[in-house]
Scaffold this motif. Structure first.
Motif, PDB file in Angstrom:
ATOM      1  N   GLY A 414     -10.836  15.536 -26.225  1.00  0.00           N
ATOM      2  CA  GLY A 414     -10.019  15.079 -25.090  1.00  0.00           C
ATOM      3  C   GLY A 414      -8.676  15.782 -25.015  1.00  0.00           C
ATOM      4  O   GLY A 414      -8.245  16.217 -23.943  1.00  0.00           O
ATOM      5  N   LEU A 415      -7.995  15.926 -26.162  1.00  0.00           N
ATOM      6  CA  LEU A 415      -6.701  16.615 -26.178  1.00  0.00           C
ATOM      7  C   LEU A 415      -6.856  18.102 -25.856  1.00  0.00           C
ATOM      8  O   LEU A 415      -5.968  18.716 -25.256  1.00  0.00           O
ATOM      9  CB  LEU A 415      -6.035  16.447 -27.543  1.00  0.00           C
ATOM     10  N   GLN A 416      -7.983  18.669 -26.252  1.00  0.00           N
ATOM     11  CA  GLN A 416      -8.244  20.071 -25.932  1.00  0.00           C
ATOM     12  C   GLN A 416      -8.448  20.273 -24.428  1.00  0.00           C
ATOM     13  O   GLN A 416      -7.960  21.246 -23.859  1.00  0.00           O
ATOM     14  CB  GLN A 416      -9.478  20.522 -26.702  1.00  0.00           C
ATOM     15  N   LEU A 417      -9.143  19.333 -23.794  1.00  0.00           N
ATOM     16  CA  LEU A 417      -9.436  19.447 -22.368  1.00  0.00           C
ATOM     17  C   LEU A 417      -8.241  19.072 -21.499  1.00  0.00           C
ATOM     18  O   LEU A 417      -8.119  19.547 -20.362  1.00  0.00           O
ATOM     19  CB  LEU A 417     -10.631  18.555 -22.005  1.00  0.00           C
ATOM     20  N   GLU A 418      -7.360  18.213 -22.017  1.00  0.00           N
ATOM     21  CA  GLU A 418      -6.213  17.754 -21.236  1.00  0.00           C
ATOM     22  C   GLU A 418      -4.934  17.897 -22.053  1.00  0.00           C
ATOM     23  O   GLU A 418      -4.337  16.917 -22.498  1.00  0.00           O
ATOM     24  CB  GLU A 418      -6.413  16.297 -20.803  1.00  0.00           C
ATOM     25  N   PRO A 419      -4.478  19.145 -22.266  1.00  0.00           N
ATOM     26  CA  PRO A 419      -3.293  19.360 -23.111  1.00  0.00           C
ATOM     27  C   PRO A 419      -2.010  18.767 -22.534  1.00  0.00           C
ATOM     28  O   PRO A 419      -1.080  18.466 -23.286  1.00  0.00           O
ATOM     29  CB  PRO A 419      -3.209  20.892 -23.201  1.00  0.00           C
ATOM     30  N   ASP A 420      -1.939  18.589 -21.212  1.00  0.00           N
ATOM     31  CA  ASP A 420      -0.722  18.040 -20.614  1.00  0.00           C
ATOM     32  C   ASP A 420      -0.481  16.593 -21.026  1.00  0.00           C
ATOM     33  O   ASP A 420       0.617  16.060 -20.813  1.00  0.00           O
ATOM     34  CB  ASP A 420      -0.802  18.121 -19.087  1.00  0.00           C
ATOM     35  N   ALA A 421      -1.484  15.947 -21.601  1.00  0.00           N
ATOM     36  CA  ALA A 421      -1.298  14.572 -22.057  1.00  0.00           C
ATOM     37  C   ALA A 421      -0.262  14.486 -23.166  1.00  0.00           C
ATOM     38  O   ALA A 421       0.260  13.400 -23.446  1.00  0.00           O
ATOM     39  CB  ALA A 421      -2.636  13.997 -22.546  1.00  0.00           C
ATOM     40  N   GLN A 423       2.577  16.513 -23.200  1.00  0.00           N
ATOM     41  CA  GLN A 423       3.691  17.359 -22.754  1.00  0.00           C
ATOM     42  C   GLN A 423       5.057  16.879 -23.240  1.00  0.00           C
ATOM     43  O   GLN A 423       6.022  17.654 -23.256  1.00  0.00           O
ATOM     44  CB  GLN A 423       3.691  17.442 -21.226  1.00  0.00           C
ATOM     45  N   GLN A 430       2.465  19.950 -30.042  1.00  0.00           N
ATOM     46  CA  GLN A 430       1.549  20.306 -28.957  1.00  0.00           C
ATOM     47  C   GLN A 430       0.566  21.386 -29.393  1.00  0.00           C
ATOM     48  O   GLN A 430      -0.640  21.294 -29.138  1.00  0.00           O
ATOM     49  CB  GLN A 430       2.339  20.783 -27.737  1.00  0.00           C
ATOM     50  N   THR A 434      -3.279  20.106 -29.522  1.00  0.00           N
ATOM     51  CA  THR A 434      -4.132  20.529 -28.395  1.00  0.00           C
ATOM     52  C   THR A 434      -5.174  21.557 -28.807  1.00  0.00           C
ATOM     53  O   THR A 434      -6.024  21.923 -27.992  1.00  0.00           O
ATOM     54  CB  THR A 434      -3.277  21.107 -27.244  1.00  0.00           C
TER      55      THR A 434
END
Length: 456
Positions: A414-421, A423, A430, A434
């Motif tokens: 999940g963190l890989q697919l949505e790195p902006d989570a 930010q 980060q 990520t």
């Protein structure tokens, strides 16, 4: 080298015993081709990480910047220090080296950590990466003193998940390369039929050779698939040899080529991956001893191989190379040939060192179109993920293990697919989180240690 010729009067049992002896040396006419065979089996996997890191940094394929020669240098270092690290293993220095036919090279496992460190920052980011490689190499070396004690914390549930996450983290890169390369995203050429057709040629030829041929044709299927794609690219006018003509014939490695910076993200990431790499080496050494000699690996061989991993990585980092580890594909090659001689692999290492000192070899490799390479890495990265699934097949899937796997996979992927989570976190956090790999591995290790086993 203890033996130079085959005694034709020896019985079959005596010959089999010699072949299982790491100190035995086959005749030169046999040893050299066997050594080159080991190089062919690992060659593509060894140089590909350097190409991907350079591309992520911004001086990879298709670049017209003055930094493009840096890619050629990185390819050179991949070959040179794979050869040098292999000599650490086969010949050894004091306690360093398993003194077994262990082939060293740059591992895909480090890519999910290295890519975020250099992403889009050009050559300027390479100093920080090398700082992580050097310190990670020292840490990896120290693991050789107590590597056996770590194995309890890394059962198939954890190691399988880690390998699966490595593959999943890299599959996106394979698709981007097959479609035309990361720099071309958003342009009309990206995802064109011409790009995909080249990638598909590589995939199809690789599969045909892997499953419908035997011997070296099957072992070197990915390499031969890339050659097939390269020939098609030549016919389509998509190959330029300009950089080959400009490259020199001989060049030596430059100490601290990229500088040397110490950053928390690079150091923590590389030290963590050193643990993963060390465990992989334990498995490879065990596989070589079992498949080649029909015995268990000794503690001295395991610790010596781990020392060599760390020393090889440390030396490579000093000269601008990437981390080195044992190559699993060559374990299967030893089981197939039945030749346990470490000196056979020494000949292969000498060949790699020779190639690494000739810039024109690196320049020639850089002429391979990115889409052709994309076809190859789709297969290779998919195989990494598949290897993880295979390791997970040994897990007893009760509720406890399913929860550990589910939470670790969900958070990491999940963190890989949505790195902006993330930010609002510091930059170092980060980069580490990520990657997807590090949070997944950390959660899996901790949960496996603290959650109670289920009672049947």
């Amino acid at each position: 080298m203890t033996e130079a010729t085959v005694d034709l009067r020896a019985s079959p049992d005596e010959l089999r015993a010699r072949l299982k002896n790491p100190d035995y040396t086959p005749p030169l006419a046999q040893a050299v081709p066997l050594g080159i065979q080991h190089v062919l089996a690992m060659f593509v996997s060894n140089v590909t990480p350097a190409i991907i890191v350079a591309g992520a940094a911004g001086f990879g394929f298709g670049s017209n910047s003055p930094d493009f020669p840096s890619l050629i240098y990185m390819i050179q270092m991949s070959m040179l220090f794979a050869g040098i690290a292999t000599l650490f293993q086969t010949i050894g220095i004091g306690p360093v080296g398993g003194r077994l036919p262990i082939v060293q090279g740059t591992s895909f496992a480090f890519l999910p950590v290295m890519i975020p460190i250099v992403a889009g920052q050009g050559v300027a980011a390479m100093g920080a990466l090398m700082g992580g490689v050097v310190i990670g190499g020292v840490f990896h070396f120290l693991l050789g003193t107590f590597i056996g004690r770590l194995r309890f914390a890394l059962p198939p549930l954890v190691t399988g998940l880690i390998v699966l996450m490595i593959g999943l983290a890299l599959i996106k890169v394979g698709i981007q390369y097959a479609a035309g390369g990361v720099p071309l995203i958003g342009t009309p050429e990206y995802g064109s039929l011409a790009n995909w057709s080249l990638a598909l040629v590589v995939v199809v030829v690789t599969l045909l050779l892997k499953f419908f041929t035997r011997g070296m044709w099957s072992i070197a299927a990915v390499l031969l698939g890339l050659i097939a794609g390269y020939i098609v690219a030549l016919a389509m006018g998509m190959v330029s040899f300009a950089n080959v003509g400009n490259a020199g014939w001989v060049a030596v490695p430059v100490p601290f080529k990229w500088g040397f910076d110490i950053t928390a993200a690079a150091v923590i990431g590389m030290c963590f991956m050193a643990v993963v790499s060390a465990i992989e080496t334990v498995g490879d050494v065990s596989g070589i001893a079992k498949g080649g000699a029909g015995r268990e690996a000794t503690e001295k061989e395991i610790s010596g191989a781990t020392y060599a991993d760390g020393l090889g990585t440390f030396v490579a980092g000093i000269f601008g190379g990437l981390p080195n580890t044992s190559f699993s594909q060559n374990v299967g090659l030893i089981s197939m040939t039945g030749v346990m001689s470490r000196h056979v692999v020494t000949y292969g290492a000498i060949f790699l060192i020779a190639c690494g000192l000739i810039p024109k070899v690196g320049a020639l490799i850089s002429t391979v179109p990115i889409t052709v390479l994309g076809g190859g890495v789709i297969v290779m990265f998919g195989m990494v993920a598949a290897a993880g699934v295979n390791m997970l097949s040994a897990v007893k899937w009760n509720r406890r293990n399913m929860v550990i796997f589910a939470v670790s996979l969900s958070v990491g992927l999940g963190l890989q697919l949505e790195p902006d989570a993330l930010q609002h976190l510091p930059k170092t956090a980060q980069i580490l989180l990520t990657s997807g790999l590090l949070p997944s591995a950390f959660l899996a290790i901790v949960l496996n240690l603290v959650l109670p086993e289920e009672v049947d």
